[in-house]
Design an enzyme around this catalytic site. Structure first.
Site, mmCIF file in Angstrom:
data_model
loop_
_atom_site.group_PDB
_atom_site.id
_atom_site.type_symbol
_atom_site.label_atom_id
_atom_site.label_comp_id
_atom_site.label_asym_id
_atom_site.label_seq_id
_atom_site.Cartn_x
_atom_site.Cartn_y
_atom_site.Cartn_z
ATOM 1 N N ALA A 61 -16.918 40.069 -26.229
ATOM 2 C CA ALA A 61 -17.563 39.169 -27.193
ATOM 3 C C ALA A 61 -17.022 37.754 -26.986
ATOM 4 C CB ALA A 61 -17.250 39.636 -28.601
ATOM 5 N N GLY A 100 -16.076 44.079 -25.771
ATOM 6 C CA GLY A 100 -17.515 44.314 -25.887
ATOM 7 C C GLY A 100 -18.168 44.547 -24.529
ATOM 8 N N GLU A 103 -17.660 48.101 -23.901
ATOM 9 C CA GLU A 103 -18.491 48.845 -24.852
ATOM 10 C C GLU A 103 -19.958 48.836 -24.409
ATOM 11 O OE1 GLU A 103 -16.756 46.605 -28.219
ATOM 12 O OE2 GLU A 103 -16.576 48.563 -29.173
ATOM 13 N N GLU A 123 -9.240 44.494 -27.821
ATOM 14 C CA GLU A 123 -9.497 43.910 -29.150
ATOM 15 C C GLU A 123 -8.255 43.887 -30.027
ATOM 16 O OE1 GLU A 123 -11.496 45.861 -27.518
ATOM 17 O OE2 GLU A 123 -13.606 45.395 -27.887
HETATM 18 C C1 LIG Z 1 -17.921 42.203 -37.895
HETATM 19 C C2 LIG Z 1 -18.286 41.419 -36.674
HETATM 20 C C3 LIG Z 1 -18.411 42.287 -35.454
HETATM 21 C C4 LIG Z 1 -18.193 41.484 -34.247
HETATM 22 C C5 LIG Z 1 -17.979 42.383 -33.091
HETATM 23 C C6 LIG Z 1 -17.149 41.657 -32.112
HETATM 24 C C7 LIG Z 1 -16.640 42.552 -31.076
HETATM 25 C C8 LIG Z 1 -15.600 42.118 -30.406
HETATM 26 C C9 LIG Z 1 -15.147 42.847 -29.295
HETATM 27 C C10 LIG Z 1 -14.624 41.909 -28.207
HETATM 28 O O1 LIG Z 1 -15.162 41.947 -27.163
HETATM 29 S S1 LIG Z 1 -13.345 40.860 -28.516
HETATM 30 C C11 LIG Z 1 -13.058 40.119 -26.939
HETATM 31 C C12 LIG Z 1 -12.397 41.098 -26.035
HETATM 32 N N1 LIG Z 1 -12.155 40.489 -24.758
HETATM 33 C C13 LIG Z 1 -10.975 40.026 -24.394
HETATM 34 O O2 LIG Z 1 -10.020 40.086 -25.122
HETATM 35 C C14 LIG Z 1 -10.892 39.428 -23.025
HETATM 36 C C15 LIG Z 1 -10.273 38.084 -23.088
HETATM 37 N N2 LIG Z 1 -10.242 37.454 -21.790
HETATM 38 C C16 LIG Z 1 -9.347 37.780 -20.846
HETATM 39 O O3 LIG Z 1 -8.550 38.668 -20.951
HETATM 40 C C17 LIG Z 1 -9.346 36.926 -19.616
HETATM 41 O O4 LIG Z 1 -9.926 35.710 -19.942
HETATM 42 C C18 LIG Z 1 -10.119 37.536 -18.421
HETATM 43 C C19 LIG Z 1 -11.514 37.946 -18.800
HETATM 44 C C20 LIG Z 1 -9.346 38.746 -17.878
HETATM 45 C C21 LIG Z 1 -10.197 36.458 -17.297
HETATM 46 O O5 LIG Z 1 -8.900 35.994 -17.002
HETATM 47 P P1 LIG Z 1 -8.686 34.669 -16.130
HETATM 48 O O6 LIG Z 1 -7.211 34.518 -15.965
HETATM 49 O O7 LIG Z 1 -9.535 34.719 -14.952
HETATM 50 O O8 LIG Z 1 -9.242 33.474 -16.991
HETATM 51 P P2 LIG Z 1 -8.742 32.878 -18.375
HETATM 52 O O9 LIG Z 1 -7.978 31.647 -18.116
HETATM 53 O O10 LIG Z 1 -8.090 33.908 -19.201
HETATM 54 O O11 LIG Z 1 -10.119 32.527 -19.085
HETATM 55 C C22 LIG Z 1 -10.971 31.516 -18.567
HETATM 56 C C23 LIG Z 1 -11.601 30.802 -19.729
HETATM 57 O O12 LIG Z 1 -12.481 31.717 -20.392
HETATM 58 C C24 LIG Z 1 -12.141 31.786 -21.773
HETATM 59 N N3 LIG Z 1 -12.401 33.151 -22.238
HETATM 60 C C25 LIG Z 1 -11.976 34.284 -21.681
HETATM 61 N N4 LIG Z 1 -12.451 35.341 -22.349
HETATM 62 C C26 LIG Z 1 -13.190 34.854 -23.347
HETATM 63 C C27 LIG Z 1 -13.940 35.458 -24.389
HETATM 64 N N5 LIG Z 1 -14.045 36.778 -24.530
HETATM 65 N N6 LIG Z 1 -14.580 34.663 -25.248
HETATM 66 C C28 LIG Z 1 -14.516 33.312 -25.131
HETATM 67 N N7 LIG Z 1 -13.812 32.675 -24.157
HETATM 68 C C29 LIG Z 1 -13.169 33.454 -23.284
HETATM 69 C C30 LIG Z 1 -10.670 31.421 -21.812
HETATM 70 O O13 LIG Z 1 -10.324 30.978 -23.087
HETATM 71 C C31 LIG Z 1 -10.573 30.356 -20.753
HETATM 72 O O14 LIG Z 1 -11.063 29.153 -21.287
HETATM 73 P P3 LIG Z 1 -10.040 28.025 -21.795
HETATM 74 O O15 LIG Z 1 -10.908 26.874 -22.108
HETATM 75 O O16 LIG Z 1 -9.070 27.804 -20.680
HETATM 76 O O17 LIG Z 1 -9.352 28.551 -23.017
#
Ligand SMILES: CCCCCC/C=C/CC(=O)SCCNC(=O)CCNC(=O)[C@H](O)C(C)(C)COP(=O)(O)OP(=O)(O)OC[C@H]1O[C@@H](n2cnc3c(N)ncnc32)[C@H](O)[C@@H]1OP(=O)(O)O
Length: 719
Positions: A61, A100, A103, A123
């Protein structure tokens, strides 16, 4: 968004497009809903592949959307629609499938992953649970124990482990989308009855209650007050005990509580703060994106005590050629053995060959002559360090970066001992240096942006979270620690016990309270520093002057314990007692309690009842107040830098976001009011006097932490 095309004549290919990680933003969810509908309605399309652009399936997400009203199609029905499709849907997983993203893949009928892909449900690390069916589908697919492990830790698994667990159906070394399309062609027209995970019965372990009770106990212990891991266990329990639809209801209910919690906000703040510190800047205007690091092929470490050994291991594990120098022969021999052992154990854990050949040892400083970067890690003794920097300046090839691992001393002064002060920076590692994630990169007034960029890049290569900070006594972390420790001592003088103070801090979420940490790291460490500062002298510990030093309140309690040889765990006695020297289990010590009573009587102090709230307010608010001074002085560029340092280096509970975030959650006005209250009660404690920046932030309406930099900038421009 999501792009749709028809490939190989009958496969609908849906490509998620939202750089950099194809997060499931509202636009992407819209795109998926529309393209899936289209694929299912086109008669020529017999099967579907979902993939992500630029080699990454989906990072989950869009975390940035959580702070706003979530609009757009919700994930749960979107994934249900995919699972219910009457054409096979195959997920082609490259890069990452997280949260997500995984998922979504679990809603598909098949999953094919590239061998380098990583999968997981992280998460919990964001204060949430996998609420798009993850807690209900994963246990049905891979069993309750394995699902509990993945969901409560949030760990990422490799494609190989995912295959072994049964999360994916196939792993490929080839082009994943091509493999998925080929696979999709092969399963077109086949029955999907056995492919919809939500219809699987959840395997019920025979000892269900015992299993969940055991896991819950373990999770509660390690969570240190974090609520998400507990909710994760509850959600998986629902999968194991309730029909799917009711399990989904429970998942939703639990998520609703987490989603709006302060802990989720704190953890999501930490996620972005950890990334923000990489975009460093210096007061001169030099920045991460305009300063080019120089490559480091060969690094050297001077001094092979505990810190030097850890640094040498961390450098060698990065694949660098390392020269380790120790002038004392006995220490050198011991260090060789210790470093090899650490490398071997580390390699075994990671399933790789130990980098033993990467390190050469020498008793002569001349051996560092051709290193690209040298890290000095000798005792905290300025005279010794001065000498080493003079020698390094003479010995090293032109352009070698000279770094010091000092935890508090003046980097500018060390730089002044060299011919090229612009090449000098601090690289402050935390013990054990090959394990701890934090690195403070300390720039002096003359450090070049290139030196800072090189140290920051090297830190990143070593897997550290590196934070660039300015030069002052103790830099950021240790500078803030000083008033915190001081308050802990004062609380003992006023009637508290080490147990009471530690309990308050541990219940707050610290892994260890201040006195247990002090016993672990050795009381003699601080004693040496205080002696160096002219604060701790034996004759000063008695008489009138004992509790006033350099014009301010002082507690000699730590010095008095050291004078008795109570250095903590290593001597078997400190603030607590241990079974034997080197023992680890702290037990309350009646001797210490009598000692405190006698001390109070000697100084005419009357013990009063101190509660946990006072412990927290006094210890934490003075630390936070010093954090505001650090921002005001420009030593840290923003609150994120301080918070990352405290979370990664000082055991600050991540679910509380770091000290500055915590202050913003408590309310800056409240922090100010309490500091004013305590300063009035203790006018001889300057650390309690509220910082001007804190007053300014309160006066400007306590803006959210993301806007503090504007206030700081304005303040600096007026100075
Ligand atoms: C009641 C409401 C219901 C809502 C339901 C919501 C459901 C939620 C479930 C979810 O999915 S929560 C999100 C789960 N995902 C994560 O935790 C993954 C997070 N990301 C990572 O672990 C890493 O970014 C990566 C994907 C492994 C990539 O790593 P890498 O080292 O290549 O790059 P980064 O420097 O970490 O990231 C680059 C850039 O992208 C931004 N970013 C990464 N993931 C997300 C994300 N999920 N959403 C928004 N932005 C994301 C990160 O912040 C970096 O940008 P920045 O500007 O440098 O901060």
């Amino acid at each position: 968004m999501a792009q749709y095309s028809c490939v190989s004549g009958s496969v609908g290919l849906i490509t998620l497009k939202n750089p950099p990680v194809n997060a499931l933003s509202a636009a992407v969810r819209h795109g998926i809903v529309d393209t899936v509908k289209r694929a299912l309605s086109e008669p020529k399309v017999k099967s579907v592949v979902i993939c992500g652009q630029n080699g990454i399936f989906c990072g989950g997400a869009d975390i940035r959307e959580f702070a706003s009203d979530m609009s757009g199609p919700p994930l749960v029905p979107m994934i249900h629609a995919i699972e219910a499709a009457n054409k096979p849907v195959v997920a082609a997983i490259e890069g990452s499938a997280l949260g997500g993203g995984l998922e979504l893949a679990l809603g598909c009928h098949y999953r094919i992953a590239h061998s380098k892909a990583k999968l997981g449900l992280p998460e919990v690390t964001l204060g949430l649970l996998p609420a798009a069916g993850g807690t209900q589908r994963l246990p049905r697919l891979i069993g309750v124990p394995a699902a509990l492990n993945l969901i409560t830790t949030g760990r990422h698994v490799t494609a190989a482990e995912a295959l072994q667990l049964g999360v994916v159906d196939q792993v490929t070394d080839q082009n994943t989308v091509d493999a998925a399309v080929k696979f999709a062609l092969s399963v077109a027209g086949q029955s999907l009855d056995a492919r919809r995970i939500s219809t699987y019965p959840c395997p019920r372990p025979s000892d269900l209650d015992a299993l969940f009770d055991g896991v819950m106990q373990k999770v509660r212990q390690s969570a240190r007050g974090a609520i998400a891991p507990v909710a994760c266990v509850q959600a998986v329990r629902a999968a194991a005990t309730l029909p799917y639809t009711q399990g989904m209801e429970r998942e939703k209910e639990l998520m609703a509580t987490l989603f709006t919690s302060g802990q989720a906000r704190a953890l999501q703040y930490c996620f972005f703060a950890q990334r923000a510190v990489g975009r460093w800047s210096m007061p001169s205007g030099a920045r991460w994106d305009t300063s080019k690091p120089r490559p480091v092929h060969k690094a050297a470490v001077i001094g092979l005590g505990t810190m030097g050994r850890g640094i040498a291991v961390a450098l060698a594990q990065t694949g660098l050629s390392v020269v380790a120098v120790e002038t004392q022969e006995k220490q050198l021999m011991e260090a060789k053995q210790a470093v090899s052992g650490m490398l071997e154990r580390g390699a075994k854990r990671r399933g790789v060959a130990p980098a033993l050949d990467g390190i050469s040892y020498s008793g002569n400083i001349q051996a560092v002559a051709d290193a690209d970067l040298v890290i000095e890690a000798v005792f905290e003794d300025m005279t010794l360090k001065e000498k080493i920097f003079q020698q390094l300046s003479a010995v090293c090839k032109p352009g070698t970066f000279l770094c010091t691992n000092t935890s508090a001393l003046d980097v500018d002064h060390l730089a002044s001992q060299t011919r090229n002060p612009e090449l000098v920076v601090g690289m402050h590692f935390f013990a054990p240096a090959h394990v701890m994630k934090l690195l403070e990169v300390v720039y002096g007034t003359r450090s070049s942006p290139q030196a800072v960029a090189t140290a920051m890049q090297l830190g990143k290569k070593m897997g550290k979270v590196s934070v660039a900070v300015g030069n002052c006594r103790g830099f950021v972390g240790n500078r803030m620690l000083k008033p915190y420790l001081e308050q802990a001592f004062f609380l003992l003088e006023e009637g508290a016990t080490p147990e009471l103070v530690d309990r308050a801090l541990e219940e707050f979420g610290f892994a260890m309270g201040v006195f247990r940490v002090s016993d672990l790291s050795g009381l003699d460490v601080g004693w040496k520093v205080r002696k160096g500062d002219g604060l701790a002298e034996p004759e000063m510990a008695t008489g009138q002057s004992a509790r006033i030093r350099q014009g301010r309140r002082y507690s000699p309690l730590g010095d008095l314990l050291c004078e008795q040889g109570r250095y903590g765990q290593k001597t078997g006695q400190g603030w607590y007692q241990y079974d034997k020297p080197g023992g680890r289990v702290a037990r309350s010590d009646p001797w210490l309690h009598s000692f405190l009573e006698e001390y109070r009587a000697r100084h005419g102090l009357v013990a009063r009842r101190i509660d946990q709230q006072e412990v927290l307010e006094r210890c934490l608010y003075v630390l936070i107040n010093e954090g505001f001074h650090i921002l005001e002085d420009g030593i840290a560029a923003g609150p994120e830098d301080i918070d990352v340092i405290y979370v990664f280096g000082y055991g600050w509970p991540r679910h509380r976001g770091g000290p500055m975030f915590y202050a913003s959650m408590v309310g800056l006005a409240k922090v100010l009011e309490r500091l004013e209250h305590y300063h009035q009660a203790h006018p001889d404690v300057p650390y309690m006097q509220p910082c001007n920046l804190l007053r300014r932030l309160v006066a400007s309406g306590s803006p959210p932490i993301q806007r503090w930099r504007e206030v700081i900038k304005k303040l600096h421009s007026q100075l």
